[in-house]
Write an enzyme that holds these catalytic residues in place. Sequence first.
Site, short mmCIF file in Angstrom:
data_model
loop_
_atom_site.label_atom_id
_atom_site.label_comp_id
_atom_site.label_asym_id
_atom_site.label_seq_id
_atom_site.Cartn_x
_atom_site.Cartn_y
_atom_site.Cartn_z
N HIS A 1 -14.21 -2.74 9.04
CA HIS A 1 -13.58 -2.19 7.83
C HIS A 1 -13.64 -3.16 6.66
O HIS A 1 -12.84 -3.07 5.73
CB HIS A 1 -12.13 -1.79 8.08
CG HIS A 1 -11.98 -0.71 9.11
ND1 HIS A 1 -12.56 0.52 8.98
CD2 HIS A 1 -11.35 -0.69 10.30
CE1 HIS A 1 -12.27 1.24 10.03
NE2 HIS A 1 -11.55 0.53 10.86
N LYS B 1 0.84 -1.20 0.00
CA LYS B 1 0.00 0.00 0.00
C LYS B 1 0.87 1.25 0.00
O LYS B 1 0.52 2.27 -0.60
CB LYS B 1 -0.90 0.02 1.24
CG LYS B 1 -2.07 -0.97 1.19
CD LYS B 1 -3.00 -0.72 2.39
CE LYS B 1 -3.80 -1.93 2.81
NZ LYS B 1 -5.00 -2.21 2.07
N GLU C 1 -2.60 7.17 8.07
CA GLU C 1 -3.45 8.08 7.29
C GLU C 1 -4.35 8.86 8.21
O GLU C 1 -4.70 8.39 9.29
CB GLU C 1 -4.37 7.27 6.34
CG GLU C 1 -3.71 6.76 5.11
CD GLU C 1 -4.64 5.90 4.27
OE1 GLU C 1 -5.82 5.76 4.61
OE2 GLU C 1 -4.15 5.35 3.27
N ARG D 1 -6.97 -7.97 -9.03
CA ARG D 1 -7.67 -9.26 -9.22
C ARG D 1 -9.14 -9.00 -9.41
O ARG D 1 -9.59 -7.86 -9.34
CB ARG D 1 -7.48 -10.11 -7.97
CG ARG D 1 -7.93 -9.34 -6.73
CD ARG D 1 -7.99 -10.17 -5.50
NE ARG D 1 -8.00 -9.37 -4.30
CZ ARG D 1 -9.06 -8.78 -3.78
NH1 ARG D 1 -10.22 -8.85 -4.37
NH2 ARG D 1 -8.97 -8.07 -2.67
#
Length: 647
Positions: free
Chosen positions: A235, A116, A200, A292
Amino acid sequence: MITTLLVANRGEIACRVMRTAKALGLKTVAVHSAIDRAARHVREADLAVDLGGAKPAESYLLVDKLIAAARASGAQAIHPGYGFLSENAGFARAVEDAGLIFLGPPASAIEAMGSKSAAKALMEEAGVPLVPGYHGEAQDLATFRAAAERIGYPVLLKAAAGGGGKGMKVVEREADLAEALASAQREAQAAFGDARMLIEKYLLKPRHVEIQVFADRHGNCLYLNERDCSIQRRHQKVVEEAPAPGLSPELRRAMGEAAVKAAQAIGYVGAGTVEFLLDERGDFYFMEMNTRLQVEHPVTEAITGLDLVAWQIRVARGEPLPITQEQVPLHGHAIEVRLYAEDPDNDFLPATGTLELYREPAPGPGRRVDSGVSEGDLVSPFYDPMLGKLIAWGETREEARQRLLAMLDETLVGGVKTNLAFLRRVLAHPAFASAELDTGFISRHQAVLLPLPGQLPEAFWQAAADAFIQSEASMCRADDPHSPWSARNGWRAGLGAETELHLVCNGSERKVRPSGRNQLQGENLVCPRQEGDTQVQYRLPAIRRGTTLYLEWQGELQAVSRFDPIAAVEASHGHQGGLTAPMSGSIVRVLVEAGQRVEAGTALVVVEAMKMEHSIRAPQAGVVKALFCAEGEQVSEGTTLVELEEA
Ligand code: ADP
């Protein structure tokens, strides 16, 4: 030439991929673990190859065995599904090195998006907007503290190698940062073998809106509209829909073009998804790219009429994309729900067991069911607990919603806890009906979506007793047509009217005298009820499996059985007042000692299960009376870990 396709996966996605492969005239090869020998994906394939052990690491993740399986079965291509090896660049490369076709992007594209942090750096360069944060190399507490200070709390810690919500922690204030960072790093190390983190700004009330992209080998790349996946727990997505309600054509184009830019920046080929957070002002931020096919791809298929797996196969054969961006259809609305074996009343922890009863909704226009299980299957702790997906399409969102509600009503699962009733409450919620979507939806409407289990009313027990006794009689009749039970005189067969039944359901028990007022007809219990001056007959699903009767009551399937005095004695021998393991797993941390005073909410023990950590916290202030576990120990669900004494 692709004439035979091996699917390196299991469950619903393996079944779904094989369905299209068959429709295209390909031969299908399934692979399976030791405990999946008789699983549905194996039964539906033309050929099957046994990989060995039960755990993923000893079966579905064995690269060499998968390639050998493809060779042995004559497969020219491998579809990785999602999860398992689908985003493993090493696997993609090994497949290609073996002279086989990988039905996914080039290994280099998987690598580029694999971290990420690296993906964010890349997107920053490509001019795609990012959530404010830090995604650098330095991993010490001071660096994260400074970054959090700069962007402002609350912040979100994420595993760079992350996925599935693992290694992700929201931190509300500085005082919690050190503990959260350590825990997230441990979780990430256990799940991905990589403890690296990024941080973040934690956005409040964002929507999760993602773009489906598709690229061929000739430099064409399209966006196939978006999906809104804001309804999430832990999440992770539970309800997805397409298109995203209220998204303007301009915003769709802006997000679509940003996604295509992201895909092109890494030389993408095949199906991919670029995930964004969309805030209330209409600003969007890149989150990550999934290289994917996604779980929720059916909603895109429903509104575009395209078959994404067929496209994957065509692109792998070297064909160009068959349409242009202007020709991408968008017709109607589709909603998908994920049916999970999990316990919504226990923080949605995965549930295991045998599917004693499993009934899917009937097929029909606008209805689609993608599932990978059948009645009698075992839901093991080794794999993803998703049983399948229900997808409804309609001309309008409301039509799709109503259709999906009807499908949920027809679905029956007994023997394993599921989120079925929870999904029904989400779909039926007025805020969902009016598309008030953001990622805080479930916690905001918790009181309605996750009501405290109430007492079962008298009418339920009466209905249960009638259904139970009549199902017993019909079972005996079925066994032996000559028995006196065969007399078709309902519940009275062989039982005096004074007979009381001692029933157990959902932890409560009751002695009830069957009344015969409610009548079992086939698999429904017909219950007369007086509504004012009118008599109304309700039909409730009532299905017997072995010693259990499954009776639906107010949208929830209740398992009714006869009171078993031996089981009751065993249950009463547990430690009273103790805190138990919510599921089978291992103890990673013991944070208290016997005799220690604790406040309400203090974390006592951390259990790791399914590669996620769960803290067992003190429900009230007290003193730790005894500890029944140690770090590193394996514990099974329900084991008492800590005994607390009220202060
Ligand atoms: P994973 O790959 O583990 O699933 P993601 O990065 O895709 O993790 O994030 C999963 C979900 O977490 C998102 O869909 C969103 O609901 C929430 N989320 C992620 N980043 C943020 C953020 N910065 N602010 C608020 N919510 C976030």
